[in-house]
Design a protein around this motif. Structure first.
Motif, PDB file in Angstrom:
ATOM      1  N   LYS A   1      35.581  21.297  36.130  1.00  0.00           N
ATOM      2  CA  LYS A   1      35.874  20.120  36.811  1.00  0.00           C
ATOM      3  C   LYS A   1      36.964  18.937  36.662  1.00  0.00           C
ATOM      4  CE  LYS A   1      31.034  19.211  37.779  1.00  0.00           C
ATOM      5  NZ  LYS A   1      30.368  18.504  38.241  1.00  0.00           N
ATOM      6  N   ASP A   2      36.356  18.857  34.652  1.00  0.00           N
ATOM      7  CA  ASP A   2      37.207  17.741  34.312  1.00  0.00           C
ATOM      8  C   ASP A   2      38.185  18.101  34.125  1.00  0.00           C
ATOM      9  OD1 ASP A   2      34.733  16.102  34.660  1.00  0.00           O
ATOM     10  OD2 ASP A   2      34.160  17.193  31.620  1.00  0.00           O
TER      11      ASP A   2
ATOM     12  N   ILE B   1      40.250  21.312  45.514  1.00  0.00           N
ATOM     13  CA  ILE B   1      39.580  20.908  43.577  1.00  0.00           C
ATOM     14  C   ILE B   1      37.915  20.213  44.066  1.00  0.00           C
ATOM     15  CG2 ILE B   1      39.613  19.175  41.982  1.00  0.00           C
ATOM     16  CD1 ILE B   1      42.962  20.042  41.669  1.00  0.00           C
ATOM     17  N   ASP B   2      38.449  19.565  45.514  1.00  0.00           N
ATOM     18  CA  ASP B   2      36.973  18.892  45.534  1.00  0.00           C
ATOM     19  C   ASP B   2      36.563  20.084  46.249  1.00  0.00           C
ATOM     20  OD1 ASP B   2      37.867  16.357  44.756  1.00  0.00           O
ATOM     21  OD2 ASP B   2      38.555  16.103  47.046  1.00  0.00           O
TER      22      ASP B   2
ATOM     23  N   LYS C   1      44.309  17.078  40.089  1.00  0.00           N
ATOM     24  CA  LYS C   1      44.482  16.555  41.282  1.00  0.00           C
ATOM     25  C   LYS C   1      45.141  14.793  41.022  1.00  0.00           C
ATOM     26  CE  LYS C   1      41.164  14.684  44.623  1.00  0.00           C
ATOM     27  NZ  LYS C   1      39.940  14.206  45.080  1.00  0.00           N
ATOM     28  N   ASP C   2      44.278  13.958  39.559  1.00  0.00           N
ATOM     29  CA  ASP C   2      44.798  12.974  39.708  1.00  0.00           C
ATOM     30  C   ASP C   2      46.462  12.640  39.875  1.00  0.00           C
ATOM     31  OD1 ASP C   2      41.997  12.164  40.170  1.00  0.00           O
ATOM     32  OD2 ASP C   2      41.575  11.941  37.985  1.00  0.00           O
TER      33      ASP C   2
ATOM     34  N   ARG D   1      39.783  18.104  37.686  1.00  0.00           N
ATOM     35  CA  ARG D   1      40.218  16.672  38.490  1.00  0.00           C
ATOM     36  C   ARG D   1      40.633  15.711  37.540  1.00  0.00           C
ATOM     37  NH1 ARG D   1      33.742  15.839  38.439  1.00  0.00           N
ATOM     38  NH2 ARG D   1      32.988  16.130  40.304  1.00  0.00           N
TER      39      ARG D   1
ATOM     40  N   GLY E   1      44.395  18.623  46.584  1.00  0.00           N
ATOM     41  CA  GLY E   1      43.234  17.768  46.474  1.00  0.00           C
ATOM     42  C   GLY E   1      42.290  18.467  46.854  1.00  0.00           C
TER      43      GLY E   1
ATOM     44  N   CYS F   1      34.748  21.774  43.376  1.00  0.00           N
ATOM     45  CA  CYS F   1      33.719  20.764  41.988  1.00  0.00           C
ATOM     46  C   CYS F   1      32.381  20.881  43.003  1.00  0.00           C
ATOM     47  CB  CYS F   1      34.044  19.915  41.979  1.00  0.00           C
ATOM     48  SG  CYS F   1      36.039  19.912  41.181  1.00  0.00           S
TER      49      CYS F   1
END
Length: 872
Positions: free
Chosen positions: A489-490, A189-190, A496-497, A493, A186, A193
């Motif tokens: 990015k999408d 990935i943040d 990540k989710d 994420r 997580g 982005c």
């Protein structure tokens, strides 16, 4: 052999060239991972072979021997044992931060046990392993011939998540090596982005997202400088510590519990080393050790009665691999050559890789959409001129003639547009005429009869319109860089989710690196300490405000002794800020200092951890009193909490003795504690307050008596002194409260049965130190004896804690002011056998919305005020 085929060569030159070729082969094709997907060729080939076998998530596991055979026979012509070890490593949760392979069977253990033979174990791709190959069949990456040219294999995987940073890895090449630390999915990935949004992002800004490494095991990471160094340059080191707690067994002996070992440390080897040190008499405080580990680590080390737990823990850190170092070298293959990468460079390489994947996938999808639109155009034109087309096909002698006549059939472009066809290809237009392509002609000849119905015509038109919208969207993606980056990015994420997990490894700064105050918010906290020494800090917002007379919320989970002794209960409670100091005074008269943020954090109902995990207490030493000391700084930001004019520490003991010592005398505190006051054997501390030197003191006894005097009556003494008499309690009476007289405030006294009252300080006349005092609360069977006294104002809030661990937070202005010898009003509702144990001033963090009970409704005046007792 003819001499013409023999050429003289320089042996040194030939060896040099041959070794260079071998070295590059090892570096590029074996030992170092590719920065784009973070995989070595062997790992990439195993994953690809599993995909080709169809061993995907949701399907049954297959024998590892089958996977190894597929990999070795088609892609990786090396030993089966090396291929199997690669497969096993990707399925071990203690080796990979995010597993790529879902194994079944004996895949080894953290103790270093080898996996079972490949004929016994089974495996399939993990969801993240499958994500590494997402869109592989959409021309997203280049393929290359395998070792014998019979098949093709991907040169790199699309890598839907940043495996290079998330899983790390090691590799030894010729003359170089790599050692990559794993990181939190997580967080990475943040960070990616954030770097997409701001290509000029600084390392400090990037570290707001990516804190540092996050290993598969929950060890502590010590040292921020090393993390910053390898983030900046690609090289750095940090120390890793196992998780250790100190507990007490039923016999009262201290036990050191190792709950986690550092990453890469073998538990069995660690225990062997501890046993060696004990046999060599290097570790003298240990009496026994046993391993109770299953899936989670639990190694119990029993200590001798005279051993100091914190000292033994420090020895374990120093002498064993319970503390070890981890060196990072971010060396990887970048653009077909080895390169040492910084964090930003590694992220840039991944972003560029994903950008290329998205563009190639978009071009592939656009080509497929164009092909489908071409066929749908043919269907629409054929259905619009159905009679002509049926006549042409019926009158043709064979398929070839029908194809030729259909290819020669021409429409006007106006006719095509009238049918809702958007002409996109110039090849389909000759002047003002629309002509069929060979693919369109073949599609018309293959139309089935049911497709000539009106419903099917509407369906074709709807699909054609949808495909045109897709083409428009795909062209927009190719034309706009912003769209490509947003897609990256999408998709990240979404990963990540689905798959991100909380951080496992806390990161702690070493002394002198970064002031901890800069890393920790100065939030309001509630600190609780139980009778048996379990301490914790809890965010103050977990304790919501309630009305007087409520039943309260469940507080600290206390421990049952299982013996004839009473169960554990909360003895001390403080409302503090995270940056404050807590001064711990023990029953032997020693003082220890700890910052609030260094105390173990727990929820409102958590039991907390033993105080021995926090303070280096001596055997049989217990906490008797605490003092909250608010941190203060000067204009330059220097900590001046213990400055010379900071005031005094005022002590009160159970037998009525008091002592005043300058706070500055405690500035040189140590981890092992310092002497604060000398106590007789039958005496103990009941309270400690910080005074200005001109305050007035009130002492309150268990039987409801009080004495007010000026602190000038007590001269300042050194730390190693016993003090003087403050109040002389009657026989079997003792002091329970120490309060300061404050202008505009009142004295709040609470009793054992939950009654309390506020009384103006004006009703307490000033007396000489050493007297017996006057009544402060009328003690009866209904009230019970006094348990505590505090100085309050009407704006304050009060925290009450019962013997069963219940707590309630109430407003002081809900307790009416009465005379000295009144019984007071009910502060809270107690259950049968439950008593009020402690009271404390609560400092709220912000404005409270209003008083609420446990079920959310206001509860005012839940109990009738007790009548005042007649004055004596």
């Amino acid at each position: 052999m003819s001499q013409d085929f023999i050429k003289p060569i320089n042996v040194a030159e030939e060896l040099s060239n041959s070794f260079l070729e071998y070295s590059m082969s090892v570096i590029i094709s074996r030992a170092l991972p590719d920065v784009r997907d973070g995989l070595k060729p062997s790992q990439r080939r195993v994953l690809y072979a599993m995909r080709q076998l169809g061993v995907t998530p949701g399907k049954a596991h297959v024998k590892c021997a089958k996977i190894v055979g597929e990999t070795m026979g088609n892609y990786h012509p090396h030993g089966d044992s090396s291929i199997y070890s690669t497969l096993v490593n990707m399925g071990q949760p203690w080796s990979m931060r995010e597993m790529l392979v879902d194994g079944q069977g004996n895949f080894g253990s953290v103790e270093g046990d080898a996996a079972a033979s490949m004929r016994y174990t089974e495996a399939r791709l993990h969801h993240l392993g499958m994500a590494m190959m997402e869109d592989l069949d959409k021309d997203t990456v280049d393929f290359q011939p395998n070792y014998d040219g019979s098949q093709e294999e991907p040169s790199v995987l699309p890598s839907a998540f940043p495996n290079f940073l998330v899983n790390g890895g090691t590799g030894i090449a010729v003359g170089m090596a790599t050692n990559l630390a794993p990181h939190n999915l997580g967080e990475v990935i943040d960070g990616i982005c954030a770097q997409i949004d701001n290509s000029e992002i600084t390392l400090e800004e990037l570290m707001q997202h990516i804190k540092g490494p996050d290993f598969p095991v929950s060890c502590e990471i010590r040292g921020i400088r090393g993390i910053e160094e390898y983030f900046r340059t690609g090289r750095g080191s940090m120390r890793l510590r196992g998780k250790v707690e100190i507990e007490e067994n039923e016999n009262g002996k201290s036990i050191i519990v190792i709950r986690e070992v550092p990453y890469g440390v073998n538990r069995a080897v660690l225990q062997e080393r501890i046993a060696e040190l004990v046999n060599e008499k290097t570790l003298t405080g240990i009496s026994g050790m046993r391993d109770l580990s299953d899936e989670e680590t639990r190694i119990e080390i029993e200590l001798k009665r005279d051993a100091r737990p914190q000292v033994v823990v420090n020895q374990l850190f120093k002498l064993t691999t319970l503390e070890t170092s981890f060196s990072v070298n971010m060396l990887a293959i970048h653009k077909n050559r080895p390169k040492q990468l910084s964090l930003k460079e590694a992220i840039d390489a991944y972003i560029e890789h994903r950008r290329e994947v998205v563009l190639r996938r978009t071009r592939y999808l656009l080509g497929k959409a164009e092909e489908r639109a071409e066929l749908l155009e043919a269907y629409l034109l054929a259905l619009g001129h159905l009679d002509d087309f049926i006549k042409i096909i019926r009158d043709s002698k064979n398929r070839d003639e029908a194809r030729e006549r259909l290819a020669a059939y021409e429409f006007s472009t106006a006719t095509a547009e009238g049918l809702g066809i958007l002409i996109r290809s110039q090849a389909a237009v000759k002047g003002d005429r629309y002509v069929f392509s060979e693919r369109q002609v073949n599609a018309i000849l293959e139309l089935r009869l049911y497709q000539l119905t009106g419903l099917e015509r509407d369906k074709v038109k709807g699909e054609y319109d949808a495909v045109l919208l897709d083409i428009k969207d795909l062209l927009d993606i190719l034309a706009r860089e912003e769209r490509v980056l947003n897609i990256i990015k999408d998709e990240l994420r979404l990963i990540k989710d689905k798959h991100a997990t909380p951080r496992k490894c806390p990161i702690l700064a070493e002394a002198g690196e970064i002031p901890m105050e800069d890393l920790i918010a100065n939030d309001a906290m509630i600190v609780t300490l139980s009778h048996r020494g379990y301490i914790k800090r809890t965010p103050a917002n977990e304790y919501r405000l309630q009305g007087r007379g409520g039943k309260g919320l469940k507080g600290m989970e206390t421990r049952s002794t299982g013996k004839d002794e009473p169960d554990d209960f909360v003895e001390h409670m403080f409302s503090v800020q995270a940056h404050d100091y807590l001064l711990f005074f023990t029953n032997t008269g020693r003082m220890y200092v700890e910052r609030v943020y260094e105390l173990p954090e727990g929820s409102r109902t958590a039991m907390g951890r033993s105080i021995k995990n926090v303070l280096n207490l001596k055997p049989d030493e217990k906490i008797a009193a605490l003092l909250r000391l608010e941190r203060t700084v000067d204009e330059d930001g220097n900590d001046v909490t213990f400055r010379e004019d900071a005031g005094f520490v005022f002590f009160a003991t159970r037998t009525g003795k008091v002592k005043k010592t300058a706070l500055n005398d405690f500035r040189n505190y140590r981890k092992d504690g310092i002497i604060a006051i000398n106590l007789e054997e039958d005496n103990e501390l009941i309270g400690v307050r910080l005074t200005s030197g001109s305050d007035e003191i009130i002492l309150v006894t268990h039987e409801g008596l009080s004495l007010r005097f000026h602190e000038d009556d007590t001269r300042s003494m050194g730390r190693n002194s016993m003090g003087v008499m403050g109040i002389r309690p009657r026989e079997e009476d003792y002091v329970v409260g120490l309060a300061l007289v404050t202008e505009g405030a009142t004295l709040l006294v609470a009793s054992d049965n939950g009654l309390g009252k506020r009384t103006s300080f004006e009703e307490y006349r000033k007396q000489s130190r050493g007297g017996k005092g006057i009544i402060t609360m009328k003690v009866t069977e209904k009230t019970g004896p006094v348990v505590g006294a505090v100085t309050v104002t009407e704006q304050d809030q009060l925290m009450l804690m019962t013997s069963t661990g219940q707590n309630i937070r109430i407003r002081v202005d809900g307790i009416r002011e009465t005379g000295r010898n009144a019984q007071g009003v009910k502060l809270l509702t107690l259950k049968e056998g439950e008593t009020l144990q402690d009271i404390s001033i609560f400092i709220p963090d912000g404005e409270d919305a209003g008083a609420e009970t446990e079920d959310g409704e206001a509860q005012e005046g839940a109990a009738a005020d007790a009548p005042e007792a007649p004055a004596e």
